[in-house]
Write a protein that holds these residues in place. Sequence first.
Motif, PDB file in Angstrom:
ATOM      1  N   TYR B 468      -4.465  10.296  44.881  1.00 26.69           N
ATOM      2  CA  TYR B 468      -5.233  11.054  43.894  1.00 26.69           C
ATOM      3  C   TYR B 468      -6.346  10.134  43.414  1.00 26.69           C
ATOM      4  O   TYR B 468      -6.086   9.163  42.711  1.00 26.69           O
ATOM      5  CB  TYR B 468      -4.324  11.466  42.736  1.00 26.69           C
ATOM      6  CG  TYR B 468      -4.997  12.360  41.728  1.00 26.69           C
ATOM      7  CD1 TYR B 468      -5.484  13.612  42.118  1.00 26.69           C
ATOM      8  CD2 TYR B 468      -5.123  11.975  40.402  1.00 26.69           C
ATOM      9  CE1 TYR B 468      -6.099  14.448  41.206  1.00 26.69           C
ATOM     10  CE2 TYR B 468      -5.735  12.815  39.474  1.00 26.69           C
ATOM     11  CZ  TYR B 468      -6.225  14.047  39.887  1.00 26.69           C
ATOM     12  OH  TYR B 468      -6.824  14.885  38.975  1.00 26.69           O
ATOM     13  N   LEU B 469      -7.532  10.404  43.897  1.00 28.55           N
ATOM     14  CA  LEU B 469      -8.658   9.526  43.583  1.00 28.55           C
ATOM     15  C   LEU B 469      -9.529  10.196  42.537  1.00 28.55           C
ATOM     16  O   LEU B 469      -9.942  11.344  42.711  1.00 28.55           O
ATOM     17  CB  LEU B 469      -9.472   9.243  44.847  1.00 28.55           C
ATOM     18  CG  LEU B 469      -8.654   8.759  46.036  1.00 28.55           C
ATOM     19  CD1 LEU B 469      -9.561   8.454  47.229  1.00 28.55           C
ATOM     20  CD2 LEU B 469      -7.851   7.519  45.665  1.00 28.55           C
ATOM     21  N   THR B 470      -9.756   9.471  41.471  1.00 26.93           N
ATOM     22  CA  THR B 470     -10.498  10.069  40.363  1.00 26.93           C
ATOM     23  C   THR B 470     -11.835   9.360  40.202  1.00 26.93           C
ATOM     24  O   THR B 470     -11.998   8.233  40.663  1.00 26.93           O
ATOM     25  CB  THR B 470      -9.695   9.914  39.056  1.00 26.93           C
ATOM     26  OG1 THR B 470      -9.457   8.522  38.870  1.00 26.93           O
ATOM     27  CG2 THR B 470      -8.385  10.652  39.136  1.00 26.93           C
ATOM     28  N   PRO B 471     -12.790  10.008  39.563  1.00 19.08           N
ATOM     29  CA  PRO B 471     -14.023   9.287  39.239  1.00 19.08           C
ATOM     30  C   PRO B 471     -13.666   8.071  38.403  1.00 19.08           C
ATOM     31  O   PRO B 471     -12.809   8.147  37.521  1.00 19.08           O
ATOM     32  CB  PRO B 471     -14.826  10.303  38.415  1.00 19.08           C
ATOM     33  CG  PRO B 471     -14.254  11.632  38.765  1.00 19.08           C
ATOM     34  CD  PRO B 471     -12.811  11.388  39.075  1.00 19.08           C
ATOM     35  N   ILE B 472     -14.286   6.946  38.727  1.00 14.14           N
ATOM     36  CA  ILE B 472     -14.003   5.704  38.010  1.00 14.14           C
ATOM     37  C   ILE B 472     -15.051   5.584  36.907  1.00 14.14           C
ATOM     38  O   ILE B 472     -16.185   5.163  37.129  1.00 14.14           O
ATOM     39  CB  ILE B 472     -14.047   4.507  38.959  1.00 14.14           C
ATOM     40  CG1 ILE B 472     -13.047   4.719  40.097  1.00 14.14           C
ATOM     41  CG2 ILE B 472     -13.760   3.217  38.209  1.00 14.14           C
ATOM     42  CD1 ILE B 472     -13.244   3.790  41.272  1.00 14.14           C
ATOM     43  N   VAL B 473     -14.634   5.998  35.733  1.00 15.76           N
ATOM     44  CA  VAL B 473     -15.576   6.077  34.612  1.00 15.76           C
ATOM     45  C   VAL B 473     -15.806   4.688  34.041  1.00 15.76           C
ATOM     46  O   VAL B 473     -14.869   3.904  33.914  1.00 15.76           O
ATOM     47  CB  VAL B 473     -15.003   7.010  33.535  1.00 15.76           C
ATOM     48  CG1 VAL B 473     -15.884   6.999  32.288  1.00 15.76           C
ATOM     49  CG2 VAL B 473     -14.881   8.422  34.082  1.00 15.76           C
ATOM     50  N   ASN B 494     -15.584  14.071  41.915  1.00 19.11           N
ATOM     51  CA  ASN B 494     -14.555  14.927  41.348  1.00 19.11           C
ATOM     52  C   ASN B 494     -13.210  14.412  41.824  1.00 19.11           C
ATOM     53  O   ASN B 494     -13.116  13.816  42.893  1.00 19.11           O
ATOM     54  CB  ASN B 494     -14.731  16.375  41.813  1.00 19.11           C
ATOM     55  CG  ASN B 494     -15.956  16.999  41.193  1.00 19.11           C
ATOM     56  OD1 ASN B 494     -16.028  17.167  39.998  1.00 19.11           O
ATOM     57  ND2 ASN B 494     -16.933  17.305  42.038  1.00 19.11           N
ATOM     58  N   PRO B 495     -12.160  14.671  41.044  1.00 21.33           N
ATOM     59  CA  PRO B 495     -10.841  14.216  41.486  1.00 21.33           C
ATOM     60  C   PRO B 495     -10.533  14.764  42.887  1.00 21.33           C
ATOM     61  O   PRO B 495     -10.809  15.930  43.183  1.00 21.33           O
ATOM     62  CB  PRO B 495      -9.900  14.798  40.434  1.00 21.33           C
ATOM     63  CG  PRO B 495     -10.747  14.996  39.230  1.00 21.33           C
ATOM     64  CD  PRO B 495     -12.111  15.347  39.754  1.00 21.33           C
ATOM     65  N   ASN B 548      -9.464  20.851  38.149  1.00 15.95           N
ATOM     66  CA  ASN B 548      -9.824  21.180  36.773  1.00 15.95           C
ATOM     67  C   ASN B 548      -8.630  21.142  35.836  1.00 15.95           C
ATOM     68  O   ASN B 548      -8.762  21.286  34.645  1.00 15.95           O
ATOM     69  CB  ASN B 548     -10.487  22.554  36.718  1.00 15.95           C
ATOM     70  CG  ASN B 548     -11.762  22.557  37.546  1.00 15.95           C
ATOM     71  OD1 ASN B 548     -12.595  21.663  37.394  1.00 15.95           O
ATOM     72  ND2 ASN B 548     -11.901  23.517  38.441  1.00 15.95           N
ATOM     73  N   VAL B 549      -7.461  20.984  36.402  1.00  7.66           N
ATOM     74  CA  VAL B 549      -6.261  20.838  35.579  1.00  7.66           C
ATOM     75  C   VAL B 549      -5.672  19.472  35.882  1.00  7.66           C
ATOM     76  O   VAL B 549      -5.869  18.940  36.964  1.00  7.66           O
ATOM     77  CB  VAL B 549      -5.226  21.944  35.878  1.00  7.66           C
ATOM     78  CG1 VAL B 549      -5.750  23.292  35.447  1.00  7.66           C
ATOM     79  CG2 VAL B 549      -4.872  21.945  37.364  1.00  7.66           C
ATOM     80  N   ASP B 556      -3.060  23.045  43.029  1.00 10.22           N
ATOM     81  CA  ASP B 556      -3.775  23.120  41.766  1.00 10.22           C
ATOM     82  C   ASP B 556      -5.245  22.720  41.858  1.00 10.22           C
ATOM     83  O   ASP B 556      -5.944  22.706  40.867  1.00 10.22           O
ATOM     84  CB  ASP B 556      -3.062  22.252  40.727  1.00 10.22           C
ATOM     85  CG  ASP B 556      -1.645  22.739  40.502  1.00 10.22           C
ATOM     86  OD1 ASP B 556      -1.497  23.934  40.193  1.00 10.22           O
ATOM     87  OD2 ASP B 556      -0.708  21.951  40.683  1.00 10.22           O
ATOM     88  N   GLY B 557      -5.693  22.375  43.066  1.00 10.94           N
ATOM     89  CA  GLY B 557      -7.096  22.018  43.218  1.00 10.94           C
ATOM     90  C   GLY B 557      -7.971  23.250  43.302  1.00 10.94           C
ATOM     91  O   GLY B 557      -7.491  24.387  43.258  1.00 10.94           O
TER      92      GLY B 557
END
Lengths: 551, 1020
Positions: B468-473, B494-495, B548-549, B556-557
């Motif tokens: 699960y790769l997420t934006p690295i803020v 986006n994730p 989005n969740v 759930d994507g």
Amino acid sequence: MKTPIKYISTGWLLLALAGILSSSCKKSLDSSLDITPHDRLSGPTVFANTSTADLDLNDIYNQLPDGNNYYDPFDNWTDNSICGYAWPNSRNEAQQANYTPATITFGNQALNLDWANNYGYIRKCNVFIANVTASALPESYKTTRLAEARFLRAYFYHLLWMAYGGLPITASPLDFNKDGNSVFLPRSSSDDTYKFITTELQAIASSLPVTPQPGRVSQGAAYTLLGWVQLYNQDFAASAASNLKVMNSNTYSLFADYGSVFLDNTANSEAIFYRQYIPRVKGNFYGSVNGPTFTKGGVETSWGGVDPTQELVDDYAMDNGLPISNPASGYDPKHPYTHREQRFYESIVYDGSFSYNDTIYTRQGINSANEIDLSDHNDAGQTAYYIRKNINVGIQLGPDNWNGLSGGQNYYYFRYAEVLLNYAEAQNEAAGPDATVYAAINQVRSRVKLPNLTAGLSQTDMRTAIRRERRVELAFEDKRWFDLMRWKMGNNLNNPIHGVAIKSDGAGGFTYTPVVPPGGNHKFDVSKNYLFPIPQYAIDQNSKLKQNPGY
Amino acid sequence: MIFLLLNMICFGAFAQTKLNGSIIDEKGQPMPGVSVTLKGTQNGVSSDVNGKFSIGIPDGKGTLVFRFIGYAEQEVAINGQTQLQVQMKNTSKELEDVVVVGYGVQKRSSVTAAVSTIKGSDIATQPVANITSALGGRAAGILATQGSGEPGRDGSNIQIRGISTTGNTQPLVIVDGVPRNYAQLDPASIESFSILKDAAAVAPYGLGGANGVILITTKKGKSGKPTLSYSTYYGWQNPTVLTKFVNAYQYATLFNAADDNIGAPHAYSANDLALYQNHSDPNGHPDHDVLKELISKNTPMTSNNLQLSGGSENVRYYTGIGYLTQDGFWGPTNYKRYNVTANLEADATKTTKVNVSLNGRVEDSRNPGVSSGNIFYQAFRTPPNQPLTFTNGLPGSYISRSAYGNIYGSGYADSLGYTMLTQLSIEQQLPFIKGLSIKVAASYDYNPFNPKAPNDQTSAINSFGRSYLTPIVYYSYDPTTKAITQAGSDGPGNPTYTESFAQSQAFTYQGYLNYHRSFGKSDVTGLVVLEARNTKSSLFTAGRINYNVPIAELNDGSSNSTDINNSGYSLATKQLSAVYRGTYAYDNKYLFEASGRYDGNYYFAPGHRFGFFPSFAAGWRISEEPFIKNNYTWINNLKMRGSWGESGALAGAPFQYLSSFGLYGNSAVINGQGTQGLTENTQPNPNITWERAKKTDIGIEGTLWNGGLTFEADYFHELRSDMLFAPTVTLPAEYGIGLSQVNSGSMSNQGFELTLGTTHRFSKDLTVGISGNITYAKNKLLQVFETAATYDNPNRRITGRPLNTRFGFQSTGFFTPGDFDASGNLKPGIAIQPWGQVHPGDIQYKDVNGDGKIDNNDIVPIGKPYDPQTVYGLSPSITYKQFDFGILFQGAMGRDFYDQVYPFDNSASATIDNMDYWTPTNLNAANPRITTVPATNNIQTSSFWIRNGDYLRLKTFNLGYTIPTGVMQKLHMHSIRVYLSGQNLVTWSKIKNFDPEVSAQNGQYYPQVKVITVGANVTF
């Protein structure tokens, strides 16, 4: 002594086992090891039907220069721009004319001029052409697709021809096993190479559809490439005629708005030959590597790969159509960015202009992250300018553009404005500044709200006007290098390029002082650099290749 | 060997003597249930739970017989004693005299091949997760290089007897007779390793044997009372070496100095420098020690292991479970491994033996969404004056990348690896021919599948992956408002969630025909094995982007079709072989052996699939000759042996014999749609085949003074031919495509090995031993594809030199101001260097050919390869009373290291070493003139950056205390040993910035770890 019967029986047993493996059943043993690989297709299968043959042609299209996916575009080799960071090719090799047969490399440019790579693409074309020609595929399929492949082959040859001059030419796949040493080809003369390219294009143009599927080769593309190659060879009358065919086809027209051409993703009216992208799926990162470096709070959202030079900025006219060198133009050195022509505002990010949702300050003394980078400290611009053209400021900011390839705008190999300029130039050279020359160039000017050129220009003045128009109209479209080459204006590249140091004058205004940024000293040896050296590895591998003069 | 320990108290002669005794095992622990009988009578008792017994002896005379399954039978003459203690000897001592070889076992005394063995117990307490990293230094001939310490990916690259090929150098690994991945076996379940080195040893493995073979035998049960034992350790991990970087003030000073050199204004003002020094503006002018802040200290590693073994006379069992955990240098990284082993052996009839074994494991690892290589890349890059984190803990960034966010804000990559190795074998003696038996074995293995490197022991394995790769803020700091606000993000926009499923199934069928018989002084054995092996592997991945969740599941994507993707493929392999071995021994003195394999593989074209790999060996046991035996009793064993043979290696890729086009996705966009593309692969080579190795070995081994000295020495030579190279014909660059490889290269490799050992027992409390081994191997390229440019220049010629010899310019030091004229140009007579204007303090290169310019013709050999020529291990041990102490030194010599870390390279940080740069007042600096971007002139490959790469490690350390028997008896337990142990504790090397086994010489890798553990072994 008793016969050692047990030895014998053991021996027979061993022999029997060995017999299982004996040659009599070697065939069946062999076939018991058969595996059909699932990750490849055999040659005959590929060209047995149109859908798989198309996949092979797709692969060739995919080798076309991927201009929106480079972080050191080809204009960085010229006086149009400089790269904002020090390590790319343009800074280390090109601008210093450091390239030698041993070091010449084109890894990072928008136009891939690499010798071996392009011959690899030419082979792909030859393999497709040979196999489809020999196949039992329908004639209608063969006609169009073979014409496409031959166009693409001519395109790759023309890149090499412009870069290196005369080339070894083969129109069929080389096969060492069959042809032995005849695969070692000498270079044809530049003229013969030119003839091969133009003959091919003339032969296939009429087999191509006028409006093909978007992304594929059209008839217009064939005539445009033909006209360009002819212009490059100073075959002006022929070039004018070829370009006129495109103009008279009534297929193409200029986009109403200059800036949005470069953000378009479709087979628009100005697009003649272009590469399409699908954001994220097969997108590009043009904006995130070439756009303004820092935005919103000093965060690096792009790499600043293209920093326009003061020389280019000075070539944008005033909005009254006059060049800034003309005393009547109204140019004010204290306010250099006011009342400039529309293309300036659509192409250049300058001090105090707005981009990527932020006001970009490149001036000195206010701690702006984008302050002109005269110590080559980071990715901030070297010249106090960034590009706006071809940057989609509407997409999400940040390195996602780079990682996620979120750009979708077309990359144009040829668009209609260039056909008009090619025509104007060819016709001016062949016949002088006649009405059709004015009509063509004024069409380009009126799209960006510039007045028509003054009537009655001499051929020389018209040439100057066309060249300025061309530089500005086609800036950052990877055209400048070969324009300088064919105009024999390489000496321009011996002048240092400039940025501008902007400082407060203490009285509410600013001073604008040209400075030579790190890496701004260019070199060009007019005795040899009009052609690149043939890479040493190619000469090592094929002793029939003769090096270009001076290397 | 028998020895009595105690108490000879004579009470005189009685008619009926009561004799009391106790029985202990080799470790001094009491042994219950031992049968004690008076020889020649029915008079017998068995020992009690404390190992004690009492037996009546009619006239105080006779001989007592002690029996226990799995232990050597002992006879003790009574001689009027009334008290005695007997120590029983485990028959595994006898097993030690048996060597596991290919497809069988041989008595050590009659082995004619070069085989090293390592006991499983030697490595069982070593705190390494990956077994490959426990072998280095333990036996002659093994080179183990550990490139990374990352949990789950910390395997070593193993080479046997140096490098003999330009292709794959990995040895074949056989676990219980079948090619298998061994790296993650439970060390406690391993009985022994055999390292097969010469032709005689590897010939039974045919085209798999040329790089040597490692045979692993897992534990089997032994008849006897159930034995339950438990082992545990807890360890603390730290990097062996961490590169030291400058601090913020040093960085800014260094950068200003570089600005001076290029004539640019200072990037940092005096005020900046002051703020970096006084740390009063931690957000605007931070000072981070990036590596230290990212890497946690003393991260834990634990292991727990329970084993039960035992059996009756007809059924034997061994079972074990293991649980290992290893945390990474940062929170998100951890690795857990669960092992289970079960082995059941039954004598189904008098002539039938059935064996079932199961060996399963689950590996569960979690890593950040960004790979450790990229984490270290960014950590190495981020200068100390950049915001790694802000004072409120939020991550900062450098060049749009966040070193901190890469670890803690990037999401996760989980992987589960399932392995199940199973085997059923039935062995049947054939009554109609004495000495003949057959055995059939079928193995089914279910494995994870790494499509990129099916044989790579060092990469993570994965059966089921979830990432699960997420934006690295990351955040930025506004110096005016002092606000810290979100500034942007790295990583995916986006994730992105991906699941992957990969599996490989291997089916191995073996039929053995075994013969062993003695005729007078002759001893004959014969072996034929037919083997068929095939594997099927497949990979499937599916993913979605745009979540989005906050639920990372496929369902759930986003449901948008462009946000959904999947892919997969399968592949298969087949091999068919026949193995043979025959041995003949005369009078136990003269030994002869012939073995080999007829091997077929799917890689090649029909007609080219089968090959024959024979070998021959002979041995002479000199110590059995009367002139030795009768004259030199201190020579217990002395054997000379020699072997010659051929083996093979599968190199390159399969199917190079086929003309083919490869399919790929995401080709050109046509009509606004993504397309597939087909691209021509290389032109085929229908004659392609395996590499072939001709190996020769001459060895001598001996035991002197009853084990006071053991030695084994070997000379070896290998000629590897048919190595795969691009064709030797030079085709023009205009050809446009490569030809398939051809079998054209050859190289030689030769050297020697020496193993020495001695043990001395100074008293009953003190035993001291030391053993050591050294291997020297030097290879030479005999025929390789080489362009005329290098071949025709004796300085640049690769042929005739060791593989991976380093070539470059010969540095002659720095240019000095005296080399330049007033206008800054080089004085006449000094060779021109082509990489731009040079200045004093730039590296000067030697104009080898004296043509006045530096170019490729001035390139010369500048260093030895990375792989060492000599490796050695030295392991002293001391046992004193209840204490045991053992260490292992492991070292390498004859290697060079390219130690080139430039300051500001790709806008990176600078190391402490970079501060020693050339200035007119620092002429003998370690680094050239400093520039804001490394000067092209100074980054040419040259001898300037070559360092001696020799190193010596304190590889393992073990200090144990065994609780005395008396205490144990009160606890009603068998034994407890507690210990302190360590791995990679000290490293001596000239390489200061990296571990000498570093895998990426720019340091952008997860460093090796040193571990200190405390542990205990308990037997109930």
